[in-house]
Design a protein around this motif. Sequence first.
Motif, PDB file in Angstrom:
ATOM      1  N   GLU A  96       1.132  12.196  -9.687  1.00 48.02           N
ATOM      2  CA  GLU A  96       0.501  13.504  -9.513  1.00 48.02           C
ATOM      3  C   GLU A  96       1.501  14.643  -9.688  1.00 48.02           C
ATOM      4  OE1 GLU A  96      -1.218  13.353  -5.628  1.00 48.02           O
ATOM      5  OE2 GLU A  96      -3.099  12.489  -6.348  1.00 48.02           O
ATOM      6  N   HIS A 134       1.415   6.853  -6.771  1.00 46.03           N
ATOM      7  CA  HIS A 134       0.336   7.799  -7.044  1.00 46.03           C
ATOM      8  C   HIS A 134       0.829   9.244  -6.855  1.00 46.03           C
ATOM      9  CE1 HIS A 134      -3.788   9.061  -7.524  1.00 46.03           C
ATOM     10  NE2 HIS A 134      -3.684   9.795  -6.428  1.00 46.03           N
ATOM     11  N   ILE A 135       1.574   9.484  -5.781  1.00 48.13           N
ATOM     12  CA  ILE A 135       2.115  10.823  -5.527  1.00 48.13           C
ATOM     13  C   ILE A 135       3.101  11.204  -6.625  1.00 48.13           C
ATOM     14  CG2 ILE A 135       3.555  12.178  -3.956  1.00 48.13           C
ATOM     15  CD1 ILE A 135       2.310  10.496  -1.654  1.00 48.13           C
ATOM     16  N   LYS A 152       2.105   1.753  -3.553  1.00 45.34           N
ATOM     17  CA  LYS A 152       1.047   2.288  -4.417  1.00 45.34           C
ATOM     18  C   LYS A 152       0.827   3.770  -4.157  1.00 45.34           C
ATOM     19  CE  LYS A 152      -1.559  -1.908  -5.337  1.00 45.34           C
ATOM     20  NZ  LYS A 152      -2.830  -2.612  -5.189  1.00 45.34           N
ATOM     21  N   ARG A 153       0.848   4.164  -2.882  1.00 48.68           N
ATOM     22  CA  ARG A 153       0.656   5.576  -2.546  1.00 48.68           C
ATOM     23  C   ARG A 153       1.809   6.421  -3.079  1.00 48.68           C
ATOM     24  NH1 ARG A 153      -0.367   5.493   3.654  1.00 48.68           N
ATOM     25  NH2 ARG A 153       0.141   7.700   3.428  1.00 48.68           N
ATOM     26  N   THR A 188       0.830  -1.212   0.000  1.00 46.22           N
ATOM     27  CA  THR A 188       0.000   0.000   0.000  1.00 46.22           C
ATOM     28  C   THR A 188       0.863   1.261   0.000  1.00 46.22           C
ATOM     29  OG1 THR A 188      -0.203  -0.114   2.402  1.00 46.22           O
ATOM     30  CG2 THR A 188      -1.965  -1.110   1.123  1.00 46.22           C
ATOM     31  N   LEU A 189       1.979   1.228   0.717  1.00 44.60           N
ATOM     32  CA  LEU A 189       2.892   2.376   0.711  1.00 44.60           C
ATOM     33  C   LEU A 189       3.458   2.581  -0.691  1.00 44.60           C
ATOM     34  CD1 LEU A 189       4.605   4.560   2.108  1.00 44.60           C
ATOM     35  CD2 LEU A 189       6.267   2.773   2.645  1.00 44.60           C
TER      36      LEU A 189
END
Length: 155
Positions: A134, A130-131, A126-127, A123-124
């Motif tokens: 962005e 994503h950042i 993936k985050r 999950t880290l």
Amino acid sequence: MREMELTIFDVTELNKRMKFLEIAKQHAPVGKEKLREALKQAGATFDQQTKRWQIAGDHPNAHKRVLDFVQSTRVKEKKNRATDPLRVDPVTGQSQLDDGYFEIETKPQQIIRKKVSLDLDVTLHKRLKHIALENDVKLYELVEGILQDYMRKQK
């Protein structure tokens, strides 16, 4: 000393008194494999008995530079900025100014990197991806920046 203006004929002359490997190390602007390929492309021949490269002095490629026959991403010719900055759009027929004409050339700061393998929580990861998307940066640049900030705070 590496010579950027070393010619094919120079290499064959040096090869009469030096080993090919020594020529590549001391005089050639490229490595031994690229130097060998350049000699082949230029039309020089390798004599198996004498273990020497040969090319006739009157050969059309004899006095051309070694770099003229090298396909390398490291060896770059200087850009000629004297080209016309205006180009004609083929669709509209209007003149357009080339975007890169007035671009200031700066040398990027060379950062030596070390490849590292890490195990991260899914999950880290993936985050972080994503950042990075962005902010339009690569994942390793984002992680590197976070780690640099952490190191600054620790001082």
